[in-house]
Structures are given as structure tokens and as C-alpha cells.
Enzyme design. Structure first.
Site, PDB file in Angstrom:
ATOM      1  N   PHE A 146      15.203   5.484 -14.246  1.00 47.08           N
ATOM      2  CA  PHE A 146      14.775   6.483 -14.703  1.00 47.08           C
ATOM      3  C   PHE A 146      13.540   6.119 -15.681  1.00 47.08           C
ATOM      4  O   PHE A 146      13.924   5.801 -16.985  1.00 47.08           O
ATOM      5  CB  PHE A 146      15.688   7.565 -15.212  1.00 47.08           C
ATOM      6  CG  PHE A 146      15.062   8.844 -15.696  1.00 47.08           C
ATOM      7  CD1 PHE A 146      14.658   9.651 -14.680  1.00 47.08           C
ATOM      8  CD2 PHE A 146      14.350   8.969 -16.892  1.00 47.08           C
ATOM      9  CE1 PHE A 146      13.854  11.067 -14.886  1.00 47.08           C
ATOM     10  CE2 PHE A 146      13.590  10.308 -17.325  1.00 47.08           C
ATOM     11  CZ  PHE A 146      13.381  11.038 -16.309  1.00 47.08           C
ATOM     12  N   ASP A 231      11.714  -0.643 -21.050  1.00 45.25           N
ATOM     13  CA  ASP A 231      11.737   0.868 -21.376  1.00 45.25           C
ATOM     14  C   ASP A 231      12.846   1.307 -22.020  1.00 45.25           C
ATOM     15  O   ASP A 231      13.988   1.263 -22.019  1.00 45.25           O
ATOM     16  CB  ASP A 231      11.880   1.599 -20.082  1.00 45.25           C
ATOM     17  CG  ASP A 231      11.684   3.128 -20.301  1.00 45.25           C
ATOM     18  OD1 ASP A 231      11.798   3.464 -21.305  1.00 45.25           O
ATOM     19  OD2 ASP A 231      11.465   3.947 -19.368  1.00 45.25           O
ATOM     20  N   LYS A 260      10.565   9.200 -27.287  1.00 49.67           N
ATOM     21  CA  LYS A 260      11.788  10.430 -27.481  1.00 49.67           C
ATOM     22  C   LYS A 260      12.085  10.218 -29.138  1.00 49.67           C
ATOM     23  O   LYS A 260      11.329  11.003 -29.939  1.00 49.67           O
ATOM     24  CB  LYS A 260      13.072   9.799 -26.946  1.00 49.67           C
ATOM     25  CG  LYS A 260      12.864  10.014 -25.474  1.00 49.67           C
ATOM     26  CD  LYS A 260      14.438  10.257 -24.644  1.00 49.67           C
ATOM     27  CE  LYS A 260      14.115  11.019 -23.343  1.00 49.67           C
ATOM     28  NZ  LYS A 260      14.182  10.139 -22.288  1.00 49.67           N
TER      29      LYS A 260
HETATM   30  C1  LIG Z   1      13.170  10.244 -20.941  1.00 50.40           C
HETATM   31  C2  LIG Z   1      12.889   9.012 -20.593  1.00 50.40           C
HETATM   32  C3  LIG Z   1      11.575   8.612 -20.006  1.00 50.40           C
HETATM   33  C4  LIG Z   1      10.572   9.884 -19.857  1.00 50.40           C
HETATM   34  O1  LIG Z   1      10.070  10.270 -21.192  1.00 50.40           O
HETATM   35  P1  LIG Z   1       9.620  12.004 -21.187  1.00 50.40           P
HETATM   36  O2  LIG Z   1       9.017  11.989 -22.639  1.00 50.40           O
HETATM   37  O3  LIG Z   1      10.713  12.877 -20.649  1.00 50.40           O
HETATM   38  O4  LIG Z   1       8.452  11.841 -20.366  1.00 50.40           O
HETATM   39  C5  LIG Z   1      11.219   7.590 -19.592  1.00 50.40           C
HETATM   40  N1  LIG Z   1      12.232   6.447 -19.673  1.00 50.40           N
HETATM   41  C6  LIG Z   1      13.468   6.461 -20.074  1.00 50.40           C
HETATM   42  C7  LIG Z   1      14.288   5.325 -20.170  1.00 50.40           C
HETATM   43  C8  LIG Z   1      13.804   7.826 -20.676  1.00 50.40           C
HETATM   44  O5  LIG Z   1      15.101   8.110 -20.873  1.00 50.40           O
END
Ligand SMILES: *Cc1c(COP(=O)(O)O)cnc(C)c1O
Length: 410
Positions: A146, A231, A260
Site C-alpha cells: 500500500f 516507504d 502521516k
Molecule cells: C498512508 C500510507 C500512504 C499514503 O499516504 P496518504 O497521506 O494517504 O497519501 C503511503 N504509504 C503507506 C505505507 C501508508 O501507510
């Protein structure tokens, strides 16, 4: 009175369902206040927040230092665009780079934008430094990843709910199984520029790879002149018990994606970090964002990092995460098949006999704890990192009771 409030909840739900596009199915609770690890609904009922807005509220709701930094900045200047310098951006990025061990950062807003930035950096680096033929760059990603919701990112998702009928997918991505170093080796071609991976797959259900996975893939990337892109949008900022999850493996990914919790629970703030050599491919005019690096975000982001350091949240997350995990392990094995995670990024997976996760989530809500199922049979527990052991005891008792009252007679 109770009935009146009940209808108030229903009214807000109806209003949202009428006007909001139906791309979410929220748990039926309407929140109007938050403080620390707690949130309150419109009826005044109090809940322990065990989702933390998908780990964007690591410092807790309305942290006084972060609110103060935001208020101070609101009285000065909030948005300049990058057409001009501002007196907050440099210091903020210095703090972020020193905290994570990188030389340069590109400030953006949402996590998906940080991922997109990482993809653009990796492709350009491939063409400019690795001399990959024009438009041939390949990036290896993992199944069940994700990384966000843009068209390019959903194009390399393996979840049909995520990518279905949003095609055509952007070319140049190759999927391999998560946690499998040999699969990475086998997927590499002369045109591979990067391997994009989550240290723990949060949205997939807190899937934790084998010990040393990140170290092993880092070495493979080094040997093959490929950038490792971590990520850490969900795993970062002390969520897993270290400032960043990569620190458990004693490696420094070439590119780090954060978001985040960098926003301190207030606003979207993200960044893509790397060495000076790598980040320099973003030449003047080649990338940008109107709101990226705005002074309000910089003030909030700086305060958000300060709170993590001053309150020792990495260590707290590690210790209290272990405490919480050990408690979850005592749940009956006829109902809970597996308990996993690191720091305060935890999950339980139900057995097929126990049924789906959602009724358990609703039972926890009734008893004053908010969590959300990921996929059908898993519930993630990721409270704000400021949670105490006593509060974990309370949370666990709610979880245990909810399971006891909801599970079929096994
Ligand atoms: C939440 C998340 C994203 C995307 O972040 P947004 O602020 O919702 O665009 C990307 N990678 C990971 C691992 C995430 O948990």
C-alpha cells in the site's frame, strides 16, 4: 436525552453519507473532540483511539506543544509558495534530515505525493546516473503493497478493490512477493532503478517480513546499483519502536518516504529524503507543490519531531508495544490465529471459526475502544505512542471482553 443524542449521531451519518462520495464505509461513530489517546463522539461518549488516524496521530490528539507551534505560526504567516524563501523551511528540513540521517529532503503534503516524488527521483537517477535507456526504467514493488491512491500508485497495487477499473496502469513496475530476497534477485534487469518496499506492510494487515529482510534487500540493491526506497509513511516516527523501522536492520535506505505522523495530527505533511547526489536530480522547475514546505507545515512538523524526541516515544513505543503484544498473545487461540507487529503497530488475525473481524470491531466500539479491521479477518491496534501501561490494560480488557461476547461458542 439518550434517544435525542442517538438521533444526532444518525443525523450526522446521514448527512455525510448523502454528500460524501461513497469511497469509505466508516465505523458508525461520529467524533467531535480528541485529546491525547482519547476521542469523544457527539453524545459525549469517550473512546480509546487504537487507530490513530492510520498512525498519523503518534503524538496524541491536540498535543499542547504542537498546537502551540501551530497557533504561533498562524499569527505570522502560513503560505508563501516556493516562489520565495521562508524562514521556517530550512530549519525544519535540517531537523528532519538530522533525525532520520539524510542529507536532503523534498517537502510535500500527502504520503502519496512523497511516493510519487520518490518514483520520479528514482527514474531520473536511473536515466541520469545509471544510464538506463530513455523510458525503460523499471521499479520493483511488492505484492499486497500500500503506497497511496494516485493513478500511478494504484496501477501497481495487487488489490483489485484498489486498482480495479482505474486503468490503464502506468508501465514500468514489476511485482514480487514481500519478504522474499530471492524473488528480488530474480526480478532485477539492467533497467531496474529501484526497489520500493514497506518495512512492515501496514495496510496489508501488519505483515512483518523475516528477520533481516531489509538488510538483505539493501545488500542486493547495492550489488546491483539499485536504489532502495523505504516507504515509512506508516512505520516511521517511532511507530514500530525506533525512530524508523529501517534502524532495526542497521541500514540506510537510499530514499526514505515519510508522512502521516510528521503532521503531528494536524495537517498533511510529507517528505522524500535521500543523499545530496540522489536528490539533486530534482533540478529547478522539475518538481514541486504549491503547499509543500509552507511555513505552517514546517512549524507543525518541527514541533511534531521535537515531541517524539523530548518524550522518548521510540523507547516508549518499543516497551509498551511489547507489553501490549504479550497481552494480546493470551487471547484464546480458537478465536485468534495470530498476533503480530512491532512497537505499537500491532494486529490480531481471527481464525476462520471466529468469523469476520467487523463484529468484533463494533463490539469494541460499544465498550469504548476504536479500531478498524484491515481486510476481513484482521484488526490493527495502533494507539497514540503516549499511551501508558495502565491504559493498555484498559484497552486490552475491552478487547478481551469484546472477543468473549462476540465469538461463536467454539
Ligand atoms: C498512508 C500510507 C500512504 C499514503 O499516504 P496518504 O497521506 O494517504 O497519501 C503511503 N504509504 C503507506 C505505507 C501508508 O501507510
Amino acid at each position: 436525552m439518550a434517544q435525542l443524542n442517538e438521533s444526532k449521531t444518525q443525523e450526522f451519518i446521514k448527512l455525510e453519507n448523502t454528500w460524501a462520495s461513497p469511497n469509505y464505509t466508516p465505523i458508525p461513530v461520529v467524533l467531535s473532540k480528541g485529546e491525547g489517546i482519547y476521542v469523544w463522539d457527539v453524545d459525549g461518549k469517550k473512546y480509546i483511539d487504537c487507530l490513530s488516524a492510520y498512525s498519523a496521530v503518534n503524538q496524541g490528539h491536540l498535543h499542547p506543544n504542537i498546537i502551540k507551534a501551530a497557533e504561533n505560526q498562524l499569527n505570522r504567516i502560513t503560505l508563501t509558495s516556493r516562489a520565495f524563501y521562508n524562514d521556517k523551511l530550512g530549519g525544519f528540513l535540517q531537523k528532519l534530515c538530522e533525525y532520520s540521517g539524510y542529507e536532503m529532503a523534498c517537502p510535500m503534503n500527502t504520503g502519496a505525493e512523497a511516493v510519487e516524488t520518490g518514483i520520479k527521483v528514482a527514474r531520473r537517477w536511473g536515466y541520469w546516473k545509471k544510464k538506463v535507456p530513455k523510458d525503460k526504467a523499471e521499479i520493483i514493488v511488492c505484492e499486497n503493497n500500500f503506497h497511496g491512491r494516485t493513478t500511478t500508485i494504484v496501477g501497481f497495487s495487487s488489490d483489485p478493490d484498489t486498482y480495479g477499473d482505474f486503468g490503464p496502469a502506468t508501465p514500468g513496475f514489476v511485482k514480487i512477493p514481500f519478504g522474499d530476497v530471492d524473488a528480488l534477485k530474480a526480478a532485477i534487469t539492467p533497467n531496474t532503478v529501484a526497489f520500493l518496499v514497506e518495512p512492515i506492510q501496514g495496510e496489508a494487515g501488519v505483515i512483518t517480513p523475516p528477520q533481516g529482510y531489509l538488510k538483505n534487500v539493501y545488500e542486493v540493491c547495492q550489488e546491483n546499483n539499485i536504489l532502495l526506497i523505504a516507504d515509512e509513511i506508516q512505520t516511521g516516527f517511532c511507530r514500530t519502536g525506533k525512530p524508523f523501522c529501517f534502524m532495526y536492520d542497521d541500514v540506510q535506505p537510499d530514499i526514505l518516504l515519510v508522512g502521516k505522523a510528521l503532521g503531528g495530527g494536524i495537517m498533511p505533511i510529507s517528505a522524500t529524503l535521500g543523499s545530496k547526489e540522489v536528490m539533486s536530480v530534482l533540478s529547478s522547475g522539475s518538481h514541486g507543490s504549491t503547499f509543500g514546505g509552507n511555513p505552517l507545515a514546517c512549524a507543525v512538523g518541527s514541533a511534531a519531531i521535537d515531541v517524539l524526541v523530548e518524550e522518548n516515544l521510540a523507547q516508549k513505543s518499543q516497551e509498551n508495544g511489547k507489553y501490549f503484544l504479550d497481552k494480546l498473545k493470551t487471547l484464546p487461540s480458537q478465536v485468534v490465529k495470530e498476533v503480530r507487529g512491532r512497537g505499537l503497530l500491532l494486529a490480531i488475525e481471527f481464525t476462520s471459526a471466529a468469523g469476520k473481524a467487523k463484529p468484533y470491531v463494533l463490539a469494541m466500539k460499544e465498550r469504548g475502544l476504536l479500531a478498524k479491521q484491515t481486510h476481513e479477518t484482521t484488526i490493527r491496534f495502533a494507539p497514540p505512542l503516549i499511551i501508558s501501561k495502565d491504559e493498555i490494560d484498559t484497552a486490552f480488557n475491552i478487547i478481551q471482553d469484546s472477543i468473549k461476547m462476540t465469538a461463536p461458542n467454539l
